[in-house]
Each structure stands twice: as structure tokens, then as C-alpha cells.
Design a protein around this motif. Structure first.
Motif, short mmCIF file in Angstrom:
data_model
loop_
_atom_site.label_atom_id
_atom_site.label_comp_id
_atom_site.label_asym_id
_atom_site.label_seq_id
_atom_site.Cartn_x
_atom_site.Cartn_y
_atom_site.Cartn_z
N PHE A 80 41.38 26.52 -19.35
CA PHE A 80 40.42 26.25 -18.45
C PHE A 80 39.81 27.74 -17.76
O PHE A 80 40.24 29.01 -18.20
N TYR A 81 38.65 27.48 -17.09
CA TYR A 81 38.02 28.55 -16.36
C TYR A 81 38.70 28.58 -14.85
O TYR A 81 38.71 27.74 -13.92
N PRO A 82 39.68 29.76 -14.65
CA PRO A 82 40.20 29.79 -13.32
C PRO A 82 39.18 29.56 -12.03
O PRO A 82 39.44 29.19 -11.11
N SER A 83 38.15 30.04 -12.55
CA SER A 83 36.98 30.03 -11.30
C SER A 83 36.58 28.51 -10.94
O SER A 83 36.06 28.27 -9.74
N ASP A 84 36.78 27.57 -11.74
CA ASP A 84 36.62 26.18 -11.41
C ASP A 84 37.45 26.08 -10.23
O ASP A 84 37.07 25.13 -9.25
N ALA A 85 38.83 26.25 -10.17
CA ALA A 85 39.76 25.83 -8.85
C ALA A 85 39.34 26.57 -7.94
O ALA A 85 39.23 26.03 -6.61
N ALA A 94 41.37 27.20 2.88
CA ALA A 94 41.75 28.75 2.72
C ALA A 94 42.96 28.88 1.89
O ALA A 94 43.95 27.95 1.92
N THR A 95 42.93 29.74 0.71
CA THR A 95 44.19 29.69 -0.35
C THR A 95 44.52 30.93 -0.36
O THR A 95 43.79 32.07 0.10
N LYS A 96 45.74 31.22 -0.83
CA LYS A 96 46.01 32.52 -1.20
C LYS A 96 45.28 33.27 -2.34
O LYS A 96 44.90 32.52 -3.44
N PRO A 97 44.79 34.24 -2.31
CA PRO A 97 43.97 34.91 -3.34
C PRO A 97 44.84 35.19 -4.47
O PRO A 97 46.02 35.78 -4.44
N ASN A 98 44.17 35.35 -5.74
CA ASN A 98 44.77 35.91 -7.08
C ASN A 98 46.07 35.18 -7.31
O ASN A 98 47.11 36.08 -7.53
N ARG A 99 45.92 34.01 -7.15
CA ARG A 99 47.34 33.31 -7.37
C ARG A 99 47.54 32.51 -8.67
O ARG A 99 48.76 32.01 -9.05
N ILE A 100 46.50 32.68 -9.60
CA ILE A 100 46.53 31.89 -10.83
C ILE A 100 46.97 32.84 -11.97
O ILE A 100 46.51 33.94 -12.22
N SER A 101 48.09 32.19 -12.68
CA SER A 101 48.23 33.11 -13.90
C SER A 101 48.34 32.34 -15.00
O SER A 101 48.69 31.04 -14.97
N LEU A 102 47.79 32.81 -16.34
CA LEU A 102 47.79 32.04 -17.50
C LEU A 102 48.70 32.45 -18.48
O LEU A 102 48.80 33.69 -18.80
N VAL A 103 49.71 31.56 -19.06
CA VAL A 103 50.48 32.05 -20.04
C VAL A 103 50.18 30.98 -21.29
O VAL A 103 50.40 29.88 -21.55
N PRO A 160 48.16 25.20 -0.94
CA PRO A 160 47.22 26.15 -0.89
C PRO A 160 47.78 27.75 -0.91
O PRO A 160 46.86 28.68 -1.32
N TYR A 161 49.01 27.78 -0.66
CA TYR A 161 49.61 29.37 -0.66
C TYR A 161 50.66 29.41 -1.70
O TYR A 161 51.49 30.30 -1.70
N ALA A 162 50.79 28.28 -2.54
CA ALA A 162 51.66 28.42 -3.59
C ALA A 162 51.15 29.38 -4.81
O ALA A 162 49.95 29.22 -4.91
N ASP A 163 52.06 30.10 -5.59
CA ASP A 163 51.35 30.57 -6.61
C ASP A 163 51.43 29.34 -8.02
O ASP A 163 52.16 28.69 -7.85
N ILE A 164 50.48 29.69 -8.87
CA ILE A 164 50.26 28.79 -9.85
C ILE A 164 50.33 29.40 -11.36
O ILE A 164 49.74 30.49 -11.38
N VAL A 165 51.15 29.05 -12.28
CA VAL A 165 51.14 29.40 -13.69
C VAL A 165 50.81 28.44 -14.33
O VAL A 165 51.37 27.16 -14.58
N VAL A 166 49.89 28.52 -15.48
CA VAL A 166 49.47 27.50 -16.30
C VAL A 166 49.82 27.93 -17.62
O VAL A 166 49.30 29.01 -18.41
N GLY A 225 55.89 31.13 -0.86
CA GLY A 225 57.19 31.29 -1.56
C GLY A 225 57.47 30.17 -2.69
O GLY A 225 58.67 30.37 -3.39
N SER A 226 56.47 29.07 -3.00
CA SER A 226 56.77 28.34 -4.00
C SER A 226 55.80 28.84 -5.47
O SER A 226 54.80 29.41 -5.15
N THR A 227 56.33 28.23 -6.69
CA THR A 227 55.48 28.40 -7.51
C THR A 227 55.25 27.07 -8.43
O THR A 227 56.40 26.59 -8.73
#
Length: 640
Positions: free
Chosen positions: A252-257, A267-276, A303-309, A241-243
């Protein structure tokens, strides 16, 4: 855990980096960069006009109340539209500015916060708007070309009562990522025995299953062990529930993370990285590893937070714009950045690298960031910035520290934007470990200490061979621009600025030339606020495709800022609400409850950052100290 580890070297010679500085009392005879004449008038640039806030004192008071238990507005954070209505420019003021811009042939976009107006046009148009000409300069230091006004720009009289700061007329500044690597000691014929780690809280890999327990190869699991995060994980607190957001100046390459998290077994939430992308977005370049670190660390802690770059080009205007976008979007519960420059580079009237004898940046950049940070605080967004990796002498990584011809002295300085009172400055420590190099004996750091590589320099100079590591360490000291904030008013150990601090250039023809005298005994904002492990010798692994893949022996306060970002995501899930500005809360807890097994803080009593020593109280080497996250969670949930 990892099939192959390799180490990236840190050059021990410090290259000059272009950086604009400001103030009136600077000598004008420092050799300037080459003025290549008028910049192409048809070149398109972005310029952002920051508008004057209304009721700024009331805004700061409201921010205090949002993070002070018992206050009328405790945890009553504002929306972006509420901020705009109460503290932003009025509709009439905005309409007047936009009308003026249209009269100059410029279109514009207003941020929803009513804090700024973005516009784009040609250098010719902006030169006319601000009554100056914009020239191209070529640095005599590194051949870099940039443009900036050839004379001080003037705000048009018709909008000067509304507009406070204009950013984007110059692309002179380039910020640096606060990330360093272990020096290439192998090249000195040494063998590092640091793998003989001392016991740490959590038992190394016996605590968090993703930890390595090996200094220089630490993971986010080791961070959880060091700072008592594991009790939150056991309760199912993983950032749901956090961002978390990253503001950065390289893409960067999100695949690095995802590779990093997978390789350590997290174990992490899938598909959670967004690029702006902002202002066209940042490039995949030498700073991309920094962005990888920020995402891997913040997203690994939570590991289950959403990430916006939010990524932007490496210019002041784009950096400010990226922060403004992240804050006005208001989807981020917490934001961290790991880029900065010495604070004093914002207040001189001359570029100290010899770029120009007419500078226009003044302290406008500091003011622009400050307005954004005020908005973030009242919206409940927690902000973190790396405090730098040059110890108490923040200019050294940019200008060096010599007294020879063509060299600059190194005054005590702090880093910006970490020095702003409405952002939490992340400092650095060295965690316990044993080490030996070459024929030298094994020595140990037995308790978590302020990070400063003078301990390595002393060891090498005594046992191996002379080496100069000055002034690598955790950034910290006293701001000479921002006054001591309210939350440090009753904090024992807070310092004033030191006397006899000057930036001096040893001009090849004119001799020593004082560029800037810093104020003595200034009651300024002290940094850092919170410190965690940042010494590359007790550092981390991370993955960066742009830097060759998997690296070890990595550190810097750029690891700490995103770690605090991730910790905030955990606290946000646990408490059920945004945490808001950390500083008033953590200083109040420390001032009232001090240090002890039940408090959220551990005093950093030993070590130094080349000037400020560890102490059993606040110190500008490590701030309040290190965290006990589980205890901090208890205090925040109880309303302390």
C-alpha cells in the motif's frame, strides 16, 4: 473534517474465487479445470518446510500459565531463542533436513525459531523431491492459471519424521480481504437518512475530538467514544513503546495512513511505518485498500505506536511465510490480519470451483498457521484475525448460495485463520442509528446488535423493492476442525456444529453432487471472540489512493481486527508488559464477572448474523460481546 466523501459500491452478485478444499469423501466427477500439462520445470518457487514441534502439550500448558494470574509462569514470555531451544526442532534434526535438501541441489534458510526451513528452487526440483509432477491448470470459472501437484506429494522418507507440513507447491488459493462497502442504494432511487444518528456513549464528536459522530463516516475517534478508550488517552496512554504489526497480502501507500490521520486532526508519532516484504512482497492492487484500513485503524487507535507492515503475495505459502517472519522477528507486541478463506476449503480432496480432482493441501495450511500462532502466544504476542463478512455462511462470498445448475449450497462455516484457537477472532456489530430509504419510514436500531444485513433486506423487501443481501454480516459459528479450546470449556452459550450441513454442487450433467458432509454436533472452537462495530451502514471513512482517495460507508470485520491490535498497544503501554494471548484472559474475566457497568464487556443481545442470534451471554454472532477498554485496562493492571 473531510472536503469530499464518496462511496464505493458492493456488487450484489457474488463472484466465484478459486479456493482449494480437501477430504476423502468427495465426488470425483465435478467438472475439473483445464489441465494445461506440466508446468515449466524451470519456474522458481518458494517452499517452506514446517518442522514438528517438541513437547507440544507442554507448550500449550506453558502458554496457559503466561496469561493466568497466580500461575508459576504468569507473564514470563519466552524469547525466540528460548522457544527454539525448548520446543523447536533440534540442531541435529535441522542439519539432517538441510543435508537432504543440499543433496537435491536446494539451499535453505532456517528460521531462528527452529519452526521452519525456507528453501527455493524450480518446480522440477520440488516435483522430484516430493515424488510428483506439477501441472498448470486453467480455471473454467474465471480463466485464472495456477500450478499445483498433479498427484499427492510424498515427504521423503529420510526427513518425514522431522517435517510436518510443506507449503508452496501450489499457488492455487487466493485469500480475500474482509472488507465490504455500503451497497449502492442510490442506484435504487433511495435516500439514506442514517445521518440522524441516535445518541451514543461519549456524545459523538463531543467526546473524542477526532470523532465525526456520523454513521458511515466514523473515525477512530468514534471507536474511542463507543468503547470507552478516552480515559486511557487522558492518562497519556497513546501506545508509546509499543509495536503493532500488520500481516497482509497487498502492499500500500503509507501516505494513505498519514493523510487519514492528518485529515481527522489526529497527532501521531512521525516516521513510524516500516514495510517488510516477504517472498518478494505484495503488489499495489485491489487489496491495497485493505492494508490502508489496517494501518489507519491500528495506528489511529494507538497514535504513538510503531507500525510494521509484513506484506506478501496472495498465496497460501506467502501468507504463512509472512506470519512466520512477523512472529520469529518478535518485534511485534501485537499482530492483526484481515484476510482469510472458509475453513472447510482446507479439508476436501477436490477443488470445489472445478480446478482439479486431485488436491494436496489437506489440512496442512491449518497446521502451519497453528504452529506459528503457538510460538506467538508463548512469546506474548497478541494475534487478531477478522472473522469474515458473510455471516454464518462463510462460503457464500466465494461460491454463492444458489441451488440452480452450476451453483453451490451454503453450509454453516467459519473463516480461517480466525478459527484457530490461538488467535483472537474479531467479529462485527451494528451500532445504534436511524435509517430510511426511498418511500419507506424511518426505523432505528436502538442498541448495539449482531451485524447481519437481513435487517436491511427485510426493510427493502417490505418498503422499497426486493433485494438480496444474503449473507453479508459478521462471521461467526463453530469450527469443524479445531476442538473447543480450554478457555471456552465453561462459557455459557458456546454451541456445537449444526446437523445436516453439506457442500453440494449442482452439476450440470450429473445433478446434485455432495462434495463434503460436515460433522454434526462437533464440539468445536466457537468464533468470534470479541466484536466491535463493523456494519458499513454504521461504518467508517478511510483513505486509499488505489481506490480513488477518500471513501465512506466502509466496513467489515477487517476494521475490527486492527482496532483490537491498536487497543492492545494501549494496554501494553498501560500495563508495562505484553498482553499475550487475549482469549484465556477475556473468557476468564467474562466467566467470573459477567456483564455490568464495571466489567470489560457489553453483551450483544439483539440482531443476528443470518443464523446465530444475539443473547445476554456468549453467542457465535458476537462472541463475548463488545468492549469497555478502560475497564479491561483496570482488570489487566490489577491481575484480576
Amino acid at each position: 473534517m473531510f472536503a469530499k466523501l464518496h462511496r464505493k459500491s458492493l456488487s450484489l452478485s457474488l463472484a466465484l474465487v478459486l479456493a482449494g478444499v480437501s477430504a476423502g469423501a468427495l465426488a470425483a466427477d465435478v467438472k475439473p479445470a483445464v489441465d494445461a500439462g506440466a508446468a515449466p520445470s524451470n519456474q522458481t518457487v518458494h517452499v517452506t518446510l514446517f518442522l514438528k514441534l517438541h513437547n507440544e502439550a507442554a507448550l500449550e500448558d506453558y502458554i496457559r500459565q503466561t496469561v493466568t494470574p497466580g500461575s508459576a509462569h504468569y507473564q514470563q514470555f519466552l524469547t525466540t531463542s528460548q522457544f527454539a531451544q525448548q520446543y523447536g526442532a533440534t540442531d541435529a534434526e535441522i542439519a539432517r533436513v538441510q543435508s537432504y535438501l543440499r543433496s537435491q541441489g536446494l539451499s535453505s534458510e532456517v528460521l531462528p525459531s527452529h519452526l521452519a526451513i525456507r528453501t527455493s528452487g524450480t518446480l522440477g526440483q520440488f516435483g522430484q523431491l516430493f515424488q510428483t509432477s506439477i501441472h498448470t491448470y486453467v480455471s473454467r470459472t474465471n480463466g485464472r492459471s495456477f500450478h499445483k501437484p498433479a498427484s499427492a506429494p510424498q515427504l521423503p522418507a529420510g526427513i518425514a519424521d522431522v517435517v510436518d507440513v510443506a507449503t508452496g507447491l501450489s499457488n492455487e488459493k487466493a485469500y480475500r480481504p474482509h472488507h465490504v462497502s455500503t451497497p449502492a442504494f442510490a442506484a435504487l432511487g433511495t435516500q439514506n437518512a442514517k445521518a440522524n444518528a441516535l445518541a451514543v456513549k461519549g456524545g459523538g464528536s463531543n467526546g473524542n475530538p477526532t470523532a465525526s459522530g456520523v454513521p458511515g463516516q466514523y473515525t477512530v475517534g468514534d471507536v474511542a467514544n463507543f468503547y470507552n478508550i478516552n480515559p486511557l488517552y487522558k492518562r497519556g496512554v497513546v501506545g508509546k513503546g509499543s509495536t503493532v504489526c500488520i500481516v497482509t497480502l497487498s502492499n500500500f501507500y503509507p501516505s494513505d495512513a498519514t493523510t487519514y490521520w492528518s485529515d481527522i486532526g489526529l497527532a501521531t508519532k512521525p516516521n513510524r511505518i516500516s514495510l517488510v516484504p516477504v517472498d518478494g512482497g505484495g503488489a499495489i492492487d485491489g487489496g491495497s485498500g485493505e492494508t490502508s484500513i489496517d494501518v489507519e485503524q491500528s495506528g489511529g487507535i494507538a497514535p504513538y505506536a510503531d507500525i510494521v507492515v509484513y506484506h506478501a503475495p496472495n498465496t497460501t505459502n506467502a501468507y504463512v511465510d509472512a506470519f512466520a517472519q512477523a512472529v520469529t522477528d518478535n518485534t511485534c507486541d501485537s499482530i492483526s490480519t484481515s484476510w482469510g478463506l472458509p475453513e472447510i476449503f482446507n479439508f476436501a480432496a477436490l477443488n470445489v470451483t472445478g480446478a482439479s480432482n486431485t488436491d494436496t493441501t489437506d489440512v496442512g495450511d491449518l497446521r502451519a498457521f497453528h504452529k506459528i500462532f503457538l510460538e506467538a502466544a508463548v512469546q506474548g504476542q497478541s494475534l487478531f484475525a477478522a472473522s469474515g463478512d458473510s455471516g454464518a455462511y462463510d462460503t457464500v462470498r466465494d461460491l454463492g448460495n444458489g441451488t440452480g445448475v452450476g451453483e453451490y449450497t451454503a453450509p454453516l462455516t467459519v473463516d480461517s485463520p480466525a478459527s484457530d484457537p490461538f488467535i483472537t477472532a474479531a467479529g462485527g456489530t451494528t451500532t445504534p442509528y436511524s435509517y430510511a430509504f426511498g418511500t419507506g419510514p424511518t426505523e432505528s436500531i436502538t442498541q448495539e446488535s449482531v451485524w447481519g444485513w437481513d435487517y436491511l433486506q427485510t426493510y427493502f423487501n417490505k418498503y422499497v423493492r426486493p433485494i438480496n443481501l444474503f449473507s453479508v454480516g459478521g462471521g461467526g459459528g463453530v469450527s469443524v476442525y479445531w476442538r473447543k479450546p480450554f478457555y471456552q470449556a465453561f462459557t455459557f452459550g458456546v454451541r456445537r456444529s449444526e446437523p445436516k450441513q453439506s457442500l453440494v454442487y449442482n452439476d450440470p450433467s450429473a445433478g446434485p453432487t455432495t462434495l463434503l458432509k460436515l460433522p454434526s454436533h462437533f464440539a468445536g472452537r466457537n468464533v468470534p471472540d470479541i466484536s466491535l462495530n463493523a456494519d458499513p451502514e454504521t461504518g467508517y471513512v478511510f483513505v486509499s489512493t488505489n481506490d480513488g482517495g477518500l471513501l465512506t460507508g466502509e466496513g467489515g470485520t477487517s476494521f475490527v481486527a486492527p482496532q483490537l491490535n491498536g487497543i492492545t498497544a494501549l494496554l501494553r503501554q498501560s500495563t508495562g508488559h505484553r498482553i499475550g494471548l487475549w482469549n484465556p484472559q477475556v473468557y476468564a474475566i467474562q466467566n467470573i464477572f459477567g456483564y455490568g457497568w464495571f466489567t470489560p464487556f457489553k453483551a450483544i443481545r439483539t440482531g443476528d448474523n443470518w443464523f446465530y442470534n444475539g443473547a445476554p451471554h456468549y453467542n457465535p454472532g458476537a462472541g463475548i460481546g463488545a468492549l469497555d477498554v478502560a475497564n479491561l485496562d483496570v482488570f489487566l493492571r490489577s491481575g484480576f
